[in-house]
Design a protein around this motif. Structure first.
Motif, mmCIF file in Angstrom:
data_model
loop_
_atom_site.group_PDB
_atom_site.id
_atom_site.type_symbol
_atom_site.label_atom_id
_atom_site.label_comp_id
_atom_site.label_asym_id
_atom_site.label_seq_id
_atom_site.Cartn_x
_atom_site.Cartn_y
_atom_site.Cartn_z
ATOM 1 N N ALA A 133 0.835 -1.198 0.000
ATOM 2 C CA ALA A 133 0.000 0.000 0.000
ATOM 3 C C ALA A 133 0.875 1.256 0.000
ATOM 4 O O ALA A 133 0.578 2.236 -0.712
ATOM 5 C CB ALA A 133 -0.927 -0.008 1.218
ATOM 6 N N TYR A 134 1.952 1.238 0.757
ATOM 7 C CA TYR A 134 2.886 2.357 0.773
ATOM 8 C C TYR A 134 3.498 2.583 -0.606
ATOM 9 O O TYR A 134 3.650 3.713 -1.064
ATOM 10 C CB TYR A 134 3.979 2.103 1.820
ATOM 11 N N LEU A 135 3.866 1.480 -1.277
ATOM 12 C CA LEU A 135 4.462 1.612 -2.617
ATOM 13 C C LEU A 135 3.494 2.241 -3.611
ATOM 14 O O LEU A 135 3.911 3.023 -4.467
ATOM 15 C CB LEU A 135 4.902 0.238 -3.127
ATOM 16 N N TYR A 136 2.236 1.907 -3.493
ATOM 17 C CA TYR A 136 1.269 2.449 -4.455
ATOM 18 C C TYR A 136 0.913 3.900 -4.152
ATOM 19 O O TYR A 136 0.342 4.584 -4.993
ATOM 20 C CB TYR A 136 0.009 1.587 -4.494
ATOM 21 N N THR A 137 1.238 4.381 -2.981
ATOM 22 C CA THR A 137 0.988 5.788 -2.684
ATOM 23 C C THR A 137 2.121 6.686 -3.142
ATOM 24 O O THR A 137 1.975 7.897 -3.141
ATOM 25 C CB THR A 137 0.768 6.001 -1.161
#
Length: 171
Positions: free
Chosen positions: A166-170
């Motif tokens: 989720a962090y990577l996609y933000t």
């Protein structure tokens, strides 16, 4: 003569029951039964107690039952493998994750996914080594027990991976 047969023979020569021997050695009668039937081997402390109880030397116990020497060698090899079990996979995963953060911020999602996949594949050699160590210790790998024992770790790892993705996609 195998060590189990030798233990049983010595016990019977002294007219002792398995329970009596177990009481003298501070183990369960089931342990005595398992040793005599060859299901597993006594540890070194129990071997010393058995040798004293039956008035035998350790040489007589170990040399007569050569499978005991082989079992001790396997346990030593398993102990050596246990020391390196986590080193490779953890180091590689850590380095890959560090690499992902020091690469340019314009890194595309495909590269990020590839790095995460590479970090995740480190679990395969870990499982292989764990199964090999279990076999050397004389245990077959019990998948049901493994799953039961690792539910919390698996759940925590899954949450961490999902948070990381989720962090990577933000970004």
């Amino acid at each position: 003569m195998k060590i189990g047969e030798q233990l049983k023979q010595n016990r019977l020569e002294n007219n002792w029951t398995q329970a009596e021997v177990a009481e003298e050695l501070f183990v369960s009668a089931r342990s005595i039964s398992n040793w005599e039937n060859g299901r597993n081997m006594p540890d070194i402390e129990s071997l010393i107690r058995l040798a004293r109880l039956y008035r035998l030397s350790l040489d007589e116990l170990l040399m007569e039952g050569s499978e005991m020497v082989e079992d001790l060698k396997k346990k030593e090899q398993a102990a050596q493998l246990s020391r390196i079990l986590f080193f490779g996979p953890i180091m590689t995963s850590t380095l890959l994750l560090i690499l992902m953060f020091i690469l340019p911020s314009g890194l595309n999602r495909g590269c990020k996914f590839l790095i995460i996949a590479a970090a995740g594949t480190n679990f395969v050699p870990w499982l292989y080594l764990k199964m090999k160590i279990d076999r050397l210790k004389g245990r077959e790998h019990d998948w049901e027990k493994e799953i039961r024992n690792s539910k919390i770790i698996t759940f925590a790892a899954l949450i961490l991976i999902l948070l990381f993705v989720a962090y990577l996609y933000t970004l």
